[in-house]
Design a protein around this motif. Structure first.
Motif, mmCIF file in Angstrom:
data_model
loop_
_atom_site.group_PDB
_atom_site.id
_atom_site.type_symbol
_atom_site.label_atom_id
_atom_site.label_comp_id
_atom_site.label_asym_id
_atom_site.label_seq_id
_atom_site.Cartn_x
_atom_site.Cartn_y
_atom_site.Cartn_z
ATOM 1 N N VAL A 190 0.836 -1.193 0.000
ATOM 2 C CA VAL A 190 0.000 0.000 0.000
ATOM 3 C C VAL A 190 0.872 1.243 0.000
ATOM 4 O O VAL A 190 2.022 1.217 0.448
ATOM 5 C CB VAL A 190 -0.966 0.018 1.208
ATOM 6 N N GLY A 191 0.334 2.305 -0.533
ATOM 7 C CA GLY A 191 1.041 3.574 -0.534
ATOM 8 C C GLY A 191 2.046 3.731 -1.666
ATOM 9 O O GLY A 191 2.766 4.719 -1.727
ATOM 10 N N VAL A 192 2.101 2.768 -2.563
ATOM 11 C CA VAL A 192 3.027 2.841 -3.693
ATOM 12 C C VAL A 192 2.233 3.272 -4.912
ATOM 13 O O VAL A 192 1.184 2.703 -5.208
ATOM 14 C CB VAL A 192 3.691 1.459 -3.947
ATOM 15 N N ARG A 193 2.727 4.262 -5.603
ATOM 16 C CA ARG A 193 1.997 4.756 -6.765
ATOM 17 C C ARG A 193 2.068 3.752 -7.920
ATOM 18 O O ARG A 193 3.038 3.018 -8.052
ATOM 19 C CB ARG A 193 2.526 6.117 -7.202
ATOM 20 N N GLU A 194 1.039 3.739 -8.723
ATOM 21 C CA GLU A 194 0.994 2.852 -9.883
ATOM 22 C C GLU A 194 1.987 3.354 -10.933
ATOM 23 O O GLU A 194 2.001 4.533 -11.268
ATOM 24 C CB GLU A 194 -0.412 2.826 -10.481
ATOM 25 N N GLN A 195 2.830 2.463 -11.406
ATOM 26 C CA GLN A 195 3.821 2.765 -12.430
ATOM 27 C C GLN A 195 3.968 1.563 -13.333
ATOM 28 O O GLN A 195 3.791 0.426 -12.884
ATOM 29 C CB GLN A 195 5.198 2.997 -11.796
ATOM 30 N N SER A 196 4.362 1.816 -14.556
ATOM 31 C CA SER A 196 4.651 0.696 -15.450
ATOM 32 C C SER A 196 5.948 0.039 -15.005
ATOM 33 O O SER A 196 6.762 0.633 -14.286
ATOM 34 C CB SER A 196 4.800 1.200 -16.885
ATOM 35 N N VAL A 197 6.155 -1.199 -15.438
ATOM 36 C CA VAL A 197 7.392 -1.904 -15.114
ATOM 37 C C VAL A 197 8.582 -1.125 -15.670
ATOM 38 O O VAL A 197 9.600 -0.971 -15.002
ATOM 39 C CB VAL A 197 7.367 -3.345 -15.661
ATOM 40 N N ALA A 198 8.442 -0.604 -16.871
ATOM 41 C CA ALA A 198 9.535 0.169 -17.488
ATOM 42 C C ALA A 198 9.898 1.384 -16.635
ATOM 43 O O ALA A 198 11.078 1.688 -16.444
ATOM 44 C CB ALA A 198 9.152 0.600 -18.899
ATOM 45 N N ALA A 199 8.899 2.076 -16.108
ATOM 46 C CA ALA A 199 9.163 3.245 -15.259
ATOM 47 C C ALA A 199 9.825 2.832 -13.951
ATOM 48 O O ALA A 199 10.723 3.518 -13.457
ATOM 49 C CB ALA A 199 7.866 4.003 -14.981
ATOM 50 N N GLN A 200 9.410 1.702 -13.387
ATOM 51 C CA GLN A 200 10.029 1.211 -12.157
ATOM 52 C C GLN A 200 11.494 0.862 -12.394
ATOM 53 O O GLN A 200 12.361 1.199 -11.578
ATOM 54 C CB GLN A 200 9.290 -0.023 -11.640
ATOM 55 N N ILE A 201 11.763 0.211 -13.505
ATOM 56 C CA ILE A 201 13.141 -0.177 -13.823
ATOM 57 C C ILE A 201 13.994 1.056 -14.087
ATOM 58 O O ILE A 201 15.143 1.130 -13.644
ATOM 59 C CB ILE A 201 13.171 -1.167 -15.004
ATOM 60 N N GLU A 202 13.441 2.043 -14.750
ATOM 61 C CA GLU A 202 14.172 3.294 -14.978
ATOM 62 C C GLU A 202 14.540 3.950 -13.646
ATOM 63 O O GLU A 202 15.652 4.450 -13.458
ATOM 64 C CB GLU A 202 13.333 4.254 -15.819
ATOM 65 N N GLU A 203 13.620 3.923 -12.709
ATOM 66 C CA GLU A 203 13.878 4.480 -11.384
ATOM 67 C C GLU A 203 14.998 3.713 -10.676
ATOM 68 O O GLU A 203 15.879 4.307 -10.043
ATOM 69 C CB GLU A 203 12.593 4.449 -10.561
ATOM 70 N N ILE A 204 14.985 2.397 -10.787
ATOM 71 C CA ILE A 204 16.047 1.576 -10.196
ATOM 72 C C ILE A 204 17.389 1.916 -10.822
ATOM 73 O O ILE A 204 18.384 2.086 -10.114
ATOM 74 C CB ILE A 204 15.731 0.078 -10.349
ATOM 75 N N VAL A 205 17.438 2.020 -12.139
ATOM 76 C CA VAL A 205 18.690 2.365 -12.834
ATOM 77 C C VAL A 205 19.216 3.698 -12.334
ATOM 78 O O VAL A 205 20.412 3.845 -12.047
ATOM 79 C CB VAL A 205 18.493 2.373 -14.366
ATOM 80 N N ASN A 206 18.346 4.679 -12.188
ATOM 81 C CA ASN A 206 18.775 5.996 -11.699
ATOM 82 C C ASN A 206 19.317 5.934 -10.277
ATOM 83 O O ASN A 206 20.294 6.598 -9.939
ATOM 84 C CB ASN A 206 17.624 7.003 -11.796
ATOM 85 N N GLU A 207 18.703 5.117 -9.434
ATOM 86 C CA GLU A 207 19.188 4.959 -8.057
ATOM 87 C C GLU A 207 20.540 4.242 -8.020
ATOM 88 O O GLU A 207 21.423 4.599 -7.242
ATOM 89 C CB GLU A 207 18.157 4.214 -7.203
ATOM 90 N N ILE A 208 20.708 3.233 -8.876
ATOM 91 C CA ILE A 208 21.993 2.539 -8.936
ATOM 92 C C ILE A 208 23.086 3.483 -9.422
ATOM 93 O O ILE A 208 24.212 3.458 -8.911
ATOM 94 C CB ILE A 208 21.909 1.284 -9.829
ATOM 95 N N LYS A 209 22.765 4.344 -10.381
ATOM 96 C CA LYS A 209 23.746 5.343 -10.855
ATOM 97 C C LYS A 209 24.245 6.204 -9.700
ATOM 98 O O LYS A 209 25.425 6.511 -9.609
ATOM 99 C CB LYS A 209 23.132 6.229 -11.937
ATOM 100 N N LYS A 210 23.334 6.600 -8.836
ATOM 101 C CA LYS A 210 23.701 7.449 -7.705
ATOM 102 C C LYS A 210 24.704 6.744 -6.780
ATOM 103 O O LYS A 210 25.684 7.339 -6.342
ATOM 104 C CB LYS A 210 22.467 7.847 -6.890
ATOM 105 N N ILE A 211 24.419 5.490 -6.448
ATOM 106 C CA ILE A 211 25.315 4.801 -5.526
ATOM 107 C C ILE A 211 26.559 4.236 -6.209
ATOM 108 O O ILE A 211 27.543 3.954 -5.551
ATOM 109 C CB ILE A 211 24.603 3.709 -4.705
ATOM 110 N N ASN A 212 26.520 4.112 -7.533
ATOM 111 C CA ASN A 212 27.676 3.589 -8.275
ATOM 112 C C ASN A 212 28.867 4.528 -8.161
ATOM 113 O O ASN A 212 30.020 4.107 -8.272
ATOM 114 C CB ASN A 212 27.321 3.357 -9.740
ATOM 115 N N LYS A 213 28.640 5.782 -7.911
ATOM 116 C CA LYS A 213 29.723 6.764 -7.785
ATOM 117 C C LYS A 213 30.622 6.463 -6.584
ATOM 118 O O LYS A 213 31.744 6.907 -6.525
ATOM 119 C CB LYS A 213 29.123 8.172 -7.683
ATOM 120 N N LYS A 214 30.112 5.685 -5.631
ATOM 121 C CA LYS A 214 30.878 5.326 -4.451
ATOM 122 C C LYS A 214 31.916 4.257 -4.744
ATOM 123 O O LYS A 214 32.851 4.054 -3.981
ATOM 124 C CB LYS A 214 29.961 4.821 -3.333
ATOM 125 N N TYR A 215 31.720 3.517 -5.848
ATOM 126 C CA TYR A 215 32.579 2.357 -6.127
ATOM 127 C C TYR A 215 33.658 2.668 -7.137
ATOM 128 O O TYR A 215 33.679 3.428 -7.928
ATOM 129 C CB TYR A 215 31.717 1.186 -6.618
#
Length: 137
Positions: A112-137
């Motif tokens: 509950v409380g999660v907005r409806e998104q397409s799978v493609a949009a969810q995956i794009e969001e994951i990719v963007n989050e991984i990019k952020k933390i990838n700078k640490k490595y």
């Protein structure tokens, strides 16, 4: 950065995740682990650097992962029509890796409380989050 992508059944979601990460983030190592051979094969064809199948592969993969990605069912024992064992769910939940879980309302688990998104949009969001933390490595 070591990314572990886990999927089950036909591996369609994992395939999309592997492909999106490979297209958008360089210098990462993606290990694909399927709960069955079909899922593993789909992710390997999408460009995973390595792949394995089954419970022990999930457990071992979680030890070396910096990031774990998959549908929410990977942390729910007996989900995905029983393909996720309690040992798999525990290994993923106890891993020190950052977990990115796609919030599907399946397997009798409602998020509950999660907005409806397409799978493609969810995956794009994951990719963007991984990019952020990838700078640490």
């Amino acid at each position: 950065m070591n990314i572990l992508v886990i999927d089950s059944q036909g591996g369609g979601i994992g395939k999309q995740i592997v492909s999106a990460i490979k297209e958008n983030i360089s210098e990462v190592n993606i290990t694909a682990v399927g709960t069955n051979v079909m899922a593993t094969t789909a992710m390997l064809k999408a460009g995973a650097d390595g792949a394995a199948t089954g419970e022990n592969a999930v457990v071992v993969g979680c030890r070396n992962a910096d990031v774990i990605v998959g549908p929410i069912g990977i942390v729910v024992a007996d989900s995905m029509l029983g393909e996720v064992t309690p040992k798999m769910a525990l290994a993923i939940a106890q891993s020190n890796a950052v977990r990115f879980l796609l919030p599907f309302n399946t397997c009798n688990t409602r998020i509950v409380g999660v907005r409806e998104q397409s799978v493609a949009a969810q995956i794009e969001e994951i990719v963007n989050e991984i990019k952020k933390i990838n700078k640490k490595y």
